[in-house]
Design a protein around this motif. Structure first.
Motif, PDB file in Angstrom:
ATOM      1  N   GLN A   1      11.886  80.774 109.300  1.00 16.72           N
ATOM      2  CA  GLN A   1      13.352  80.732 109.283  1.00 16.72           C
ATOM      3  C   GLN A   1      13.921  81.520 108.110  1.00 16.72           C
ATOM      4  OE1 GLN A   1      14.829  76.573 109.915  1.00 16.72           O
ATOM      5  NE2 GLN A   1      12.716  76.198 110.539  1.00 16.72           N
TER       6      GLN A   1
ATOM      7  N   ASN B   1      17.618  76.514 110.503  1.00 16.13           N
ATOM      8  CA  ASN B   1      18.215  76.665 111.830  1.00 16.13           C
ATOM      9  C   ASN B   1      19.437  75.782 112.027  1.00 16.13           C
ATOM     10  OD1 ASN B   1      16.309  78.566 112.668  1.00 16.13           O
ATOM     11  ND2 ASN B   1      14.898  76.992 113.410  1.00 16.13           N
TER      12      ASN B   1
ATOM     13  N   LYS C   1      19.738  75.106 118.829  1.00 14.95           N
ATOM     14  CA  LYS C   1      19.245  75.076 117.439  1.00 14.95           C
ATOM     15  C   LYS C   1      17.905  74.353 117.355  1.00 14.95           C
ATOM     16  CE  LYS C   1      23.739  75.043 115.039  1.00 14.95           C
ATOM     17  NZ  LYS C   1      24.586  74.266 114.106  1.00 14.95           N
TER      18      LYS C   1
ATOM     19  N   ARG D   1      15.137  76.319 118.919  1.00 18.07           N
ATOM     20  CA  ARG D   1      14.709  77.413 118.031  1.00 18.07           C
ATOM     21  C   ARG D   1      13.715  76.886 116.995  1.00 18.07           C
ATOM     22  NH1 ARG D   1      13.675  82.377 118.297  1.00 18.07           N
ATOM     23  NH2 ARG D   1      11.734  81.395 117.621  1.00 18.07           N
TER      24      ARG D   1
END
Length: 524
Positions: free
Chosen positions: A437, A449, A490, A493
């Motif tokens: 990330q 995220n 989110k 991800r």
């Protein structure tokens, strides 16, 4: 005679340099009367009362309190000062004005803080780290602090930190500094590397101790990897609190700058003690009777609340519906902005509040709705119970997960091999996901995220045809909102990052959808 020295006052999590001026003016000596001592510069009650503490401390330290009209000015005069940290510098200034420090008229590049007891001992004060940082940035070379605050202040490099135990020791130290000779008290030096998180679990709890609840543990792993807020829903005794207390053990290690930021907040709140730099991520669990000021901070000169003390760590709210609704509503701003702004008539201060929220609740007042035990609550009681949590607050929680009662076989250690995973094993997966990330979001100014905006979601959460169809089907059947749509993307991800996958696939979307229990008409 006029004497000048310096101290500092704490505002928010930062400090302001305060010049202390002491002027002694001769007066006619009268029997059984003491000349007045006046403190000006907007002092609070603790500072105004310091006159008697300082007089007793000077006398009991074998010095002579001057028989003069004593005027003490705290500059800048238009800023309110509070606390007992000015006792030591005021006492040193009085001694300097009286000639007890030798041929010294001003203490340049030297700052002191400390509360005095009546026998001259120096007691610890709040905000030593913030004061040390401000002193260094202001070009001050020497910092005299209570012995208990020395480790905390010595974390700051580039300034000499001298620990003192009493007023006489501080006075002799100042004479040594002014004379330019070796001081009888050496400055405290710390090896900052000893505070570095070495990857070992410093907590006394571990995920390996949790029996069963594989789904809840996986949800916590996802939450810690992406910085997502999470809500546990389950009957009493299902392990909600046990799970929450183990979340800090799988969070990534603190960087030095993060540890410094956490320590500043705890220092201002007076919670560091002799520990110096805080190297563990905080875990705060306020009682449900906490007030708004206790949760987000407050006071005439605002102090940090629980949300700020949980900065870069975990804020755990157990039995969420038991909290006052007005108290819960003040969480909305810090959850969105990652900071708290407290405004007063005289000032407005901002405290950092970048925490991971972990909340837990029973499904109903008795706690057994939907479980194997009989629920004795009426629909109206359940509605009132759940209604204490507003929709906007619930929308800010990315993951809500069922935590059912633990089965007997799981409780007796006959579960799957995954139950034996330690916090360190999970933590390594979380660290790898966070690194992915950071690499992806480095140019965006965010670090997880959970902080992605709508535009960033569209940019980094592209879906293939199968995933698109699955998400559309879930939104249509469950009637999900646009905000729930973004939360699912989110979380998916983050799940993909944990899998080391560059793209989001249908299995990631499916898992993220399963983490939205309350969107499936839970109480129907």
């Amino acid at each position: 005679m006029l004497f000048l020295t310096q101290s500092a006052a704490v505002y928010g999590i930062d400090a302001l340099i305060v010049d202390i001026e002491v002027n002694l003016q001769p007066v006619a000596r009268e029997a059984d009367t003491s000349p007045p001592v006046t403190i000006v510069g907007l002092p609070d009650t603790a500072i105004r009362e310091s006159k008697e503490r300082i007089r007793a401390a000077i006398t009991n330290s074998s010095y002579f309190f001057p028989f003069h009209k004593t005027t003490i000015n705290l500059a800048p005069a238009d800023v309110r000062k509070e606390g007992a940290s000015f006792d030591l510098p005021i006492a040193l200034a009085i001694l300097g004005a009286n000639g007890d420090l030798g041929n010294i008229e001003t203490l340049e590049h030297t700052l002191s803080i400390g509360e005095l007891s009546l026998d001259g001992r120096v007691r610890p004060v709040r905000g030593a780290l913030s004061i040390a940082l401000t002193a260094r940035d202001s070009g001050i070379v020497n910092l005299i602090v209570p012995e208990e605050n020395a480790t905390e202040a010595a974390v700051v490099q580039g300034i000499n930190v001298y620990p003192v135990r009493d007023l006489r020791e501080a006075a002799l130290l100042i004479q040594d500094i002014h004379a330019g000779i070796g001081t009888r008290i050496p400055p405290l030096e710390l090896d900052i590397t000893e505070f570095k998180d070495n990857g070992h679990n410093k907590y006394r709890v571990d995920f390996a101790e949790v029996r069963g609840q594989a789904t809840a543990k996986r949800a916590l792993e996802v939450a810690s990897a992406g910085g997502h807020n999470i809500l546990f829903i389950g009957p009493p005794g299902s392990g909600k609190t046990m799970l929450a207390k183990r979340l800090p053990t799988v969070l990534p290690p603190l960087e030095f700058e993060e540890a410094l930021e956490i320590t500043k907040i705890h220092s201002v709140a007076g919670l560091t003690g002799k520990s110096g730099l805080i190297s563990d991520r905080p875990f705060k669990s306020p009682h449900h009777t906490v007030s708004q000021a206790g949760l987000i901070g407050g006071g005439s000169i605002p102090r940090p609340g629980e949300v700020s003390l949980a900065h870069l760590g975990v804020l755990f709210l157990d039995e969420l519906p038991e909290f006052d609704r007005s108290v819960l509503e003040v969480l909305r701003q810090p959850m969105e902005d990652k900071q708290v702004t407290i405004s007063r008539a005289a000032s407005s201060l901002t405290f950092p509040a970048n925490f991971t929220l972990v909340a837990s609740m029973n499904p109903c007042p008795c706690g057994y709705f939907g479980s194997t035990r009989e629920c004795k609550c009426s629909p109206i009681q359940i509605q009132r119970y759940v209604g204490k949590i507003s929709g906007p607050l619930m929308d800010r929680i990315d993951i809500h997960i069922d935590v059912p009662a633990v089965k007997f076989n799981d409780l007796r250690g006959k579960g799957t091999a995954n139950d034996a995973e330690t916090s360190e094993v999970i933590r390594q997966r979380v660290i790898k996901a966070r690194e992915i990330q950071l690499k992806r979001l480095n140019d965006e100014g965010i670090f997880s995220n959970s902080a992605m905006s709508s535009g960033q979601i569209r940019k980094y959460c592209a879906l293939d045809a199968e995933s698109e169809a699955l998400l559309e089907k879930a939104m249509t059947r469950q009637g999900l909102s646009a905000r729930a749509h973004d939360r699912i993307l989110k979380v998916s991800r983050t799940i993909a990052d944990l899998d080391g996958s560059e793209n989001i696939h249908s299995n990631h979307i499916s898992e993220a959808i399963n983490y939205r229990s309350l969107d499936r008409n839970y109480w129907a």
